[in-house]
Structure formats: structure tokens, C-alpha cells
Design an enzyme around this catalytic site. Structure first.
Site: not given
Ligand code: FAD
Length: 289
Positions: A16, A47, A50, A77, A109, A122, A143, A147, A163
């Protein structure tokens, strides 16, 4: 190529990067992705805004370069917090026009003052992408410790299931420092009927300050074995970064031995992180030289 198709064939290895901030030239990102492409990743992700940075202008251009100039799959992203449906559609058109087939769909974020407009979560964005561009391969975030805004890991898994139901094809995890958390999470995914591949995200820590920031912003817990290494490194910045790299290498070799779907490296625009992780994964037989 669609990442979901690669994941059907083999365990993956990916990096990434983030676009250069502010007025920094885009050439910086090109150099980083060029250097990382030497290690033949299955994809490089880029990203989008971010950390609430609002830094999203170059994401698709960089993704386009990764695909066209380097011949590597790009995973761009895309966030939806504060966006209208028209803005999201326009971004999707730009992604398609850039020849990119893979999107990581995120809420994003929190940014000061950002309000929910047309998308709350999302999962709403994933649904929109699948409705308007069904050919797009869509990834989503997960996560292993739950999260940071969510009351429990169990609730986090219920939301993760939504999701998958909205159409996510695969998951990329938030960084974690304790592999046992990730293995437990994989088992829980099955219990919550989440069957899509889960790629493990690893970030080598580079300093005490950075790991503290990470723990605070994303809620990743720092095990005692990491703290001990940092204490041993003392105030020496190089020793701290070396400890972070050594720890990340132990983590990825253990993940490789435990048959994960994929290993994603948060390389933070440092090609040397790409090289160190690639060498380690060749050494432990996960990647072919
Ligand atoms: P969501 O899945 O929408 O979850 C957000 C919160 O809402 C969670 O607490 C969740 O449990 C809860 N929730 C979900 N659905 C429901 C529901 N139906 N009812 C009630 N609560 C619900 N951020 C960026 O800004 N740009 C990036 O490029 C970026 N890349 C990332 C890449 C990865 C691999 C990861 C793991 C994270 C990334 N992030 C990025 C950070 C991410 O945007 C944040 O973690 C954000 O807080 C949540 O995003 P999400 O897509 O997981 O949101």
C-alpha cells in the site's frame, strides 16, 4: 486483473502506498511504486484521503500509472463519508476511465466537520458500486480486533457480514501486532458466515511515536512482546525501526506458515520495507524468487 480472481488461484502479496501530500510532485509516488513493483506484488493499493487528509486528487492517476506503466494491478481506495451519490458516481467513472478494475470501498476516516450525506457506511458504497458497475472487483476493510468506533468485536463482525452481503469480493485487514488476534478473527468470520477471502494487513512500526499514534487512531493493541523490543531499542530511532522491521518479518513468516489468503504490507512509501518483506517471504517459501 480482478483481485478476487487472483485470490482464487494463490496466496497474495501486496503493498500500500499513499499519494504525496499537498504540492509534492506526483513523481514521488511514481518512484515509490516503480521500486515496489520490482518485488512483483499482486497489487499495489493507493489510499484516498487517508487520515482525514483530504489528499485524494492523485489516487486514480497513480493507480492508472501502476496499471499502465508498471503492469501491476492497482487497487484504488474510495471513501464515501461526506460524498454525494453524484460525486461517488463521478469518481467511479474516473476509475473506470483509468483502466482500473479493483476498488477498496471505505466509509473513510473521520474529518473535522464531515457530515454523512448519501452514504452512512461502507456497505452503502459497496452496494452502489455493484449496482452501477457490476464488473468492478470490490474489496472492503476489516478489523481483527473490532472497529475502534464499534462497541464489540461481535457487532463489528455483524457489520462486516453486511459488507459481504452488499457485494464485497474480498477483505483487507487493518494492521495488527498479535497474529493470534487475526487467527481468532478468521475463525469468527466463519461463525458469522463471512466466506470471502481475508488478506492480512501488516505495518512494520518505525518508531515509538508512530506505534502510539496507530494504537490511538485505529485501536490496535500493542502486545507486551512489542513493548519489550521498543524498551530494548531505547531512544535510538534506528534501533526502533530495526525492531519494527524484525517484528513484522516474524509476523509475516508466521502468517505464511498459517495459510493466510494473502499478506498486504503497509509499506508507507518506503521501498526498503518492500524489499525486506519480499526477501523474508521468499526465504520462508511463501513467494518464489
Ligand atoms: P464501515 O464499514 O462503514 O464502518 C464504520 C463504523 O460503522 C464501524 O464502527 C462499524 O462497525 C459501524 N457500522 C457499519 N455498518 C453499520 C450499521 N449498519 N449500523 C451501525 N453501525 C455500523 N481511510 C481513508 O480515509 N482513506 C483510505 O484510503 C483508507 N484506507 C484503508 C484501508 C484499509 C485496509 C483499512 C483497514 C482502513 C482504511 N481506512 C482508510 C480507514 C477507514 O476509513 C476507517 O477505519 C473508517 O473509520 C471505517 O471505514 P470502513 O470502510 O470500515 O467503515
Amino acid at each position: 486483473m480482478r483481485i478476487s480472481d487472483i485470490l482464487k488461484e494463490r496466496q497474495t502479496f501486496s503493498f500500500e502506498i499513499f499519494p504525496p501530500r499537498g504540492d509534492l510532485p506526483i513523481e514521488q509516488a511514481r518512484e515509490v511504486s516503480r521500486a515496489l513493483s520490482e518485488y512483483r506484488p499482486d497489487w499495489i493499493s493507493v489510499t484516498f484521503s487517508a487520515g482525514g487528509s483530504g489528499n485524494s486528487g492523485n489516487t486514480f492517476t497513480i493507480g492508472h500509472d501502476i496499471e499502465r506503466e508498471l503492469g501491476v494491478n492497482a487497487l484504488v481506495h474510495l471513501t464515501c463519508m461526506g460524498a454525494t451519490a453524484a460525486e461517488v458516481d463521478s469518481n467511479l467513472q474516473a476509475i473506470r476511465a483509468a483502466g482500473i478494475q479493483n476498488v477498496l470501498a471505505l466509509r473513510g476516516d473521520r474529518r473535522p466537520g464531515a457530515q454523512t450525506v448519501d452514504f452512512s457506511y461502507a456497505a452503502d458504497l459497496i452496494r452502489r458500486i455493484k449496482e452501477t458497475m457490476p464488473e468492478m472487483c470490490v474489496g472492503a476493510a476489516c478489523y481483527p480486533e473490532g472497529h475502534v468506533e464499534c462497541e464489540s468485536l461481535e457487532k463489528s463482525l455483524e457489520h462486516l457480514y453486511l459488507k459481504q452481503e452488499a457485494g464485497a469480493d474480498f477483505l483487507v485487514s487493518q494492521l495488527f501486532f498479535n497474529n493470534e488476534d487475526f487467527y481468532r478473527f478468521r475463525e469468527l468470520c466463519l461463525r458469522y458466515r463471512i466466506k470471502i477471502p481475508v488478506v492480512a494487513g501488516i505495518m512494520p512500526f518505525t518508531s515509538v511515536a508512530q506505534i502510539q499514534r496507530m494504537a490511538f487512531t485505529c485501536g490496535a493493541s500493542i502486545p507486551a512482546k512489542v513493548v519489550k523490543r521498543l524498551v530494548a531499542a531505547g531512544d535510538d530511532k534506528h534501533a526502533q525501526a530495526r525492531a519494527g522491521m524484525e517484528y513484522a518479518i516474524e509476523q509475516i513468516c508466521d502468517l505464511a506458515a498459517n495459510g493466510v489468503d494473502g499478506i498486504h504490507i503497509y509499506s508507507m512509501n518506503h521501498p526498503e520495507i518492500g524489499k525486506a518483506t519480499y526477501d523474508a517471504l521468499v526465504e520462508c517459501g511463501y513467494l518464489k524468487a
